[in-house]
Write a protein that holds these residues in place. Structure first.
Motif, PDB file in Angstrom:
ATOM      1  N   MET A  79      -0.593  -8.310   4.081  1.00 18.19           N
ATOM      2  CA  MET A  79       0.201  -9.503   4.356  1.00 18.19           C
ATOM      3  C   MET A  79       0.260  -9.694   5.876  1.00 18.19           C
ATOM      4  O   MET A  79      -0.005  -8.750   6.627  1.00 18.19           O
ATOM      5  N   PRO A  80       0.627 -10.904   6.338  1.00 17.34           N
ATOM      6  CA  PRO A  80       0.605 -11.161   7.783  1.00 17.34           C
ATOM      7  C   PRO A  80       1.497 -10.233   8.602  1.00 17.34           C
ATOM      8  O   PRO A  80       1.284 -10.086   9.801  1.00 17.34           O
ATOM      9  N   ASP A  81       2.478  -9.583   7.986  1.00 19.77           N
ATOM     10  CA  ASP A  81       3.326  -8.666   8.762  1.00 19.77           C
ATOM     11  C   ASP A  81       2.732  -7.266   8.837  1.00 19.77           C
ATOM     12  O   ASP A  81       3.379  -6.338   9.327  1.00 19.77           O
ATOM     13  N   GLY A  82       1.496  -7.105   8.320  1.00 22.07           N
ATOM     14  CA  GLY A  82       0.831  -5.802   8.446  1.00 22.07           C
ATOM     15  C   GLY A  82       1.150  -4.823   7.327  1.00 22.07           C
ATOM     16  O   GLY A  82       0.686  -3.690   7.341  1.00 22.07           O
ATOM     17  N   LYS A  83       1.948  -5.260   6.345  1.00 22.52           N
ATOM     18  CA  LYS A  83       2.228  -4.387   5.202  1.00 22.52           C
ATOM     19  C   LYS A  83       1.251  -4.717   4.074  1.00 22.52           C
ATOM     20  O   LYS A  83       0.873  -5.885   3.893  1.00 22.52           O
ATOM     21  N   THR A  84       0.875  -3.707   3.286  1.00 23.22           N
ATOM     22  CA  THR A  84      -0.053  -3.995   2.182  1.00 23.22           C
ATOM     23  C   THR A  84       0.715  -4.417   0.930  1.00 23.22           C
ATOM     24  O   THR A  84       1.873  -4.025   0.724  1.00 23.22           O
ATOM     25  N   LEU A  85       0.021  -5.197   0.119  1.00 21.65           N
ATOM     26  CA  LEU A  85       0.585  -5.610  -1.169  1.00 21.65           C
ATOM     27  C   LEU A  85      -0.417  -5.243  -2.264  1.00 21.65           C
ATOM     28  O   LEU A  85      -1.595  -5.611  -2.181  1.00 21.65           O
ATOM     29  N   ASP A 115       1.396   6.847  15.293  1.00 24.38           N
ATOM     30  CA  ASP A 115       1.392   5.903  16.421  1.00 24.38           C
ATOM     31  C   ASP A 115       0.818   4.554  16.002  1.00 24.38           C
ATOM     32  O   ASP A 115       1.355   3.498  16.329  1.00 24.38           O
ATOM     33  N   GLU A 116      -0.290   4.639  15.271  1.00 23.21           N
ATOM     34  CA  GLU A 116      -0.977   3.408  14.860  1.00 23.21           C
ATOM     35  C   GLU A 116      -0.070   2.575  13.951  1.00 23.21           C
ATOM     36  O   GLU A 116       0.060   1.367  14.130  1.00 23.21           O
ATOM     37  N   VAL A 117       0.577   3.248  12.994  1.00 17.50           N
ATOM     38  CA  VAL A 117       1.463   2.530  12.070  1.00 17.50           C
ATOM     39  C   VAL A 117       2.631   1.905  12.837  1.00 17.50           C
ATOM     40  O   VAL A 117       2.989   0.751  12.616  1.00 17.50           O
ATOM     41  N   GLU A 118       3.189   2.687  13.772  1.00 13.05           N
ATOM     42  CA  GLU A 118       4.351   2.169  14.500  1.00 13.05           C
ATOM     43  C   GLU A 118       3.994   0.998  15.405  1.00 13.05           C
ATOM     44  O   GLU A 118       4.743   0.040  15.512  1.00 13.05           O
ATOM     45  N   SER A 119       2.802   1.064  16.038  1.00 14.82           N
ATOM     46  CA  SER A 119       2.487  -0.032  16.955  1.00 14.82           C
ATOM     47  C   SER A 119       1.807  -1.216  16.268  1.00 14.82           C
ATOM     48  O   SER A 119       2.089  -2.359  16.593  1.00 14.82           O
ATOM     49  N   ASN A 120       0.909  -0.945  15.327  1.00 11.32           N
ATOM     50  CA  ASN A 120       0.131  -2.081  14.782  1.00 11.32           C
ATOM     51  C   ASN A 120       0.253  -2.293  13.281  1.00 11.32           C
ATOM     52  O   ASN A 120      -0.288  -3.255  12.752  1.00 11.32           O
ATOM     53  N   GLN A 121       0.893  -1.388  12.589  1.00  9.18           N
ATOM     54  CA  GLN A 121       0.900  -1.434  11.112  1.00  9.18           C
ATOM     55  C   GLN A 121      -0.525  -1.461  10.583  1.00  9.18           C
ATOM     56  O   GLN A 121      -1.374  -0.771  11.116  1.00  9.18           O
ATOM     57  N   GLY A 122      -0.857  -2.281   9.589  1.00 14.42           N
ATOM     58  CA  GLY A 122      -2.219  -2.299   9.055  1.00 14.42           C
ATOM     59  C   GLY A 122      -2.513  -1.086   8.187  1.00 14.42           C
ATOM     60  O   GLY A 122      -1.602  -0.397   7.717  1.00 14.42           O
ATOM     61  N   ILE A 123      -3.811  -0.837   7.973  1.00 14.53           N
ATOM     62  CA  ILE A 123      -4.239   0.250   7.087  1.00 14.53           C
ATOM     63  C   ILE A 123      -4.878   1.356   7.927  1.00 14.53           C
ATOM     64  O   ILE A 123      -5.664   1.077   8.828  1.00 14.53           O
ATOM     65  N   ILE A 124      -4.517   2.591   7.627  1.00 10.06           N
ATOM     66  CA  ILE A 124      -5.063   3.725   8.364  1.00 10.06           C
ATOM     67  C   ILE A 124      -5.985   4.512   7.446  1.00 10.06           C
ATOM     68  O   ILE A 124      -5.572   4.897   6.343  1.00 10.06           O
ATOM     69  N   SER A 125      -7.204   4.745   7.902  1.00  8.99           N
ATOM     70  CA  SER A 125      -8.094   5.581   7.101  1.00  8.99           C
ATOM     71  C   SER A 125      -8.075   6.994   7.695  1.00  8.99           C
ATOM     72  O   SER A 125      -7.998   7.167   8.913  1.00  8.99           O
ATOM     73  N   PHE A 126      -8.101   7.992   6.823  1.00  8.61           N
ATOM     74  CA  PHE A 126      -8.003   9.383   7.313  1.00  8.61           C
ATOM     75  C   PHE A 126      -8.691  10.337   6.339  1.00  8.61           C
ATOM     76  O   PHE A 126      -8.979   9.980   5.198  1.00  8.61           O
ATOM     77  N   SER A 127      -8.933  11.536   6.821  1.00  9.80           N
ATOM     78  CA  SER A 127      -9.581  12.557   5.988  1.00  9.80           C
ATOM     79  C   SER A 127      -8.501  13.404   5.317  1.00  9.80           C
ATOM     80  O   SER A 127      -7.526  13.801   5.965  1.00  9.80           O
ATOM     81  N   TRP A 128      -8.718  13.697   4.050  1.00  9.19           N
ATOM     82  CA  TRP A 128      -7.685  14.391   3.261  1.00  9.19           C
ATOM     83  C   TRP A 128      -8.335  15.461   2.379  1.00  9.19           C
ATOM     84  O   TRP A 128      -9.374  15.201   1.759  1.00  9.19           O
TER      85      TRP A 128
END
Ligand code: PR8
Length: 467
Positions: free
Chosen positions: A209-215, A407-420
């Protein structure tokens, strides 16, 4: 847009999509414009589903004992069920649930319908309202207590392989659907702690969504044999033995409309893909004192031609300023505006304005107007898709460490890809530290190390702040 939440509420009201003043929390009224938007969206999906599925319609009420049969499923929904306890003044001896979803309404009937391996696969869908007593903050179309447009499909197979293939088929149908709506998405396999109650696993589509949260805009569940065993859904195989079936189910809701509105909208209001727009074209005559009649006649001629071709057209001949009309139709997201004034007529021209980029072009009326309109709408559709996907992809960032992710979530929101590493404890620790949810696993192959424990990673996964 500066405040998405406020924008969203205002546009639903201004563009007359829904009226949210209905006096029950989480339940809203579809207004005529919204209803048309809903109808066209639904038709696209129905056309896709009708190729392989049969449409059915089950009752809204589910007897308490059927709802309670599948223990994991009922546990997942028990806090969200609305109950009917009385018929008039008489207390019912068996309470009836308003379906939160229809597995427990449908599957007792499936056990009567499925007989032989030759009956399978069976694929059904229905479009109904479902009720969920959501405790999280409700929002029109996004989190509602009456989902008015629940599109649920349920399939039955004789093998695990059949169900597995159906999951891929369902993902492909939903991809086509979201592509027509120009809604970008990521597909992930939800973590085990976030799968559908009773499913073996859940695949989900999420958009931003435009506020950087996923739906979460759609889900596909492989149910394995869990419900088959609970509801005794068996078939006779070719050797004459009885076996439990394998099942899948998948669904979409009002959120599809919420995302079409939000992903494409801007400060001027809605911007709708032509396939779902209530009006695809608006014709606005530019009338001064002289030459009014000729202009009106030409507009009407073009209107008739376009209507005959199957376009949804509005000829706006109201006696108000053209500027007011422009404002209104831009706000309502009409993809293409055709303006004609006396000077245009003299030159046998019309002016086209595309809502996606607000670009104006002069179009000669000596050329075939139908193909000019088709060309414009097709350019608009592909541009809307490109713009939406580009913005979406730019909001997916890779994080190498938990701190990076936070940091990324706090400053830009959006989706973060990571290794798990895939370990549940590690996953929960990551969610807690980053203070967002793991959407799920995007790919099974991953070369790096888990951002929490440092062990060799098993998956590429995604994190995001979610609705
Ligand atoms: C199933 N059974 O039920 P699901 N408001 C708006 N949209 C919602 C809400 C809500 N309160 N809750 C869920 N959704 C399966 C599949 C039959 C069909 C939307 O699955 O519980 C979400 O987009 O995952 C979700 O992906 C979809 O409904 C299906 O719901």
């Amino acid at each position: 847009m500066t405040d998405f939440s406020e924008w969203f509420h205002n546009i639903l009201e201004e563009a007359e999509i829904i009226d949210s003043r209905y006096p029950i929390k989480g339940m809203h009224v579809w207004l005529p414009q919204g209803f048309k938007l809903r109808k066209h969206t639904l038709n696209i999906l129905k056309n896709l589903l009708d190729k392989e599925h049969e449409e059915v319609l089950f009752p809204l009420l589910v007897p308490e004992d059927e709802l309670a049969k599948e223990a994991i499923h009922v546990k997942g929904f028990e806090e969200e069920v609305y109950w009917v306890t009385h018929g008039g003044l008489t207390e019912l001896n068996k309470k009836l649930a308003l379906r939160p979803t229809s597995e427990t309404a449908m599957y007792p009937m499936f056990s009567l319908w499925v007989r032989s391996h030759t009956d399978l696969p069976m694929k059904f869908y229905q479009v109904v309202n479902t009720f969920r007593y959501e405790t999280k903050h409700t929002r029109p179309l996004i989190r509602v207590r009456e989902i008015t447009t629940f599109k649920e499909a349920h399939t039955i197979h004789k093998s695990s392989d059949g169900a597995e293939k159906q999951v891929l088929e369902a993902l492909s149908i939903y991809k086509k659907f979201f592509d027509i709506l120009a809604i970008p998405y990521v597909i992930t396999k939800r973590p085990v702690w976030d799968k559908f109650p009773g499913a073996d696993y859940t695949m989900a589509f999420d958009t931003l969504m435009p506020d950087g949260k996923t739906l979460q805009i759609g889900t596909v569940h492989n149910l394995g044999q869990t419900f088959a065993k609970t509801f005794e859904i068996t078939f006779e195989n070719s050797e004459g033995d009885h076996e439990y079936v394998y099942q899948t189910c998948y669904g979409l809701s009002d959120r599809v409309i919420a995302s079409a509105i939000s992903v494409h909208g801007d400060e001027s209001g809605l911007c709708l893909p032509p396939d779902i727009a209530p009006y695809q074209i608006v014709i606005v005559p530019i009338i001064f004192k002289k030459g009014g009649e000729e202009v009106i006649n030409k507009c009407r001629e073009i209107e008739n031609e376009l209507v005959d071709e199957g376009f949804r057209v509005k000829f706006d001949d109201r006696d108000i300023r053209a500027g007011k009309k422009f404002y209104e139709w831009e706000m309502r997201g009409v993809p293409l505006r055709i303006e004609i004034g006396p000077r245009d007529l003299e030159n046998n021209n019309a002016v086209f304005l595309r809502r996606d980029n607000m670009e104006k072009t002069n179009v000669s009326l000596n050329d075939d107007i139908i193909s000019s309109v088709k060309d414009s709408l097709s350019l608009l559709s592909s541009n809307m898709k490109d713009v939406a996907w580009e913005r979406f992809n730019n909001q997916i960032k890779k994080a190498e460490t938990v701190e990076d992710a936070r940091d990324e979530v706090e400053s830009n929101q959006g989706i973060i890809s990571f290794s798990w590493c895939g370990d549940e404890d590690c996953g929960k620790a990551i969610e807690e530290q980053v203070r967002v949810d793991i959407l799920g696993i995007q790919e099974d192959e991953e070369s790096g190390n888990c951002i929490n424990c440092g062990k060799k990673a098993k998956h590429k996964a995604l994190l995001a702040k979610t609705y």
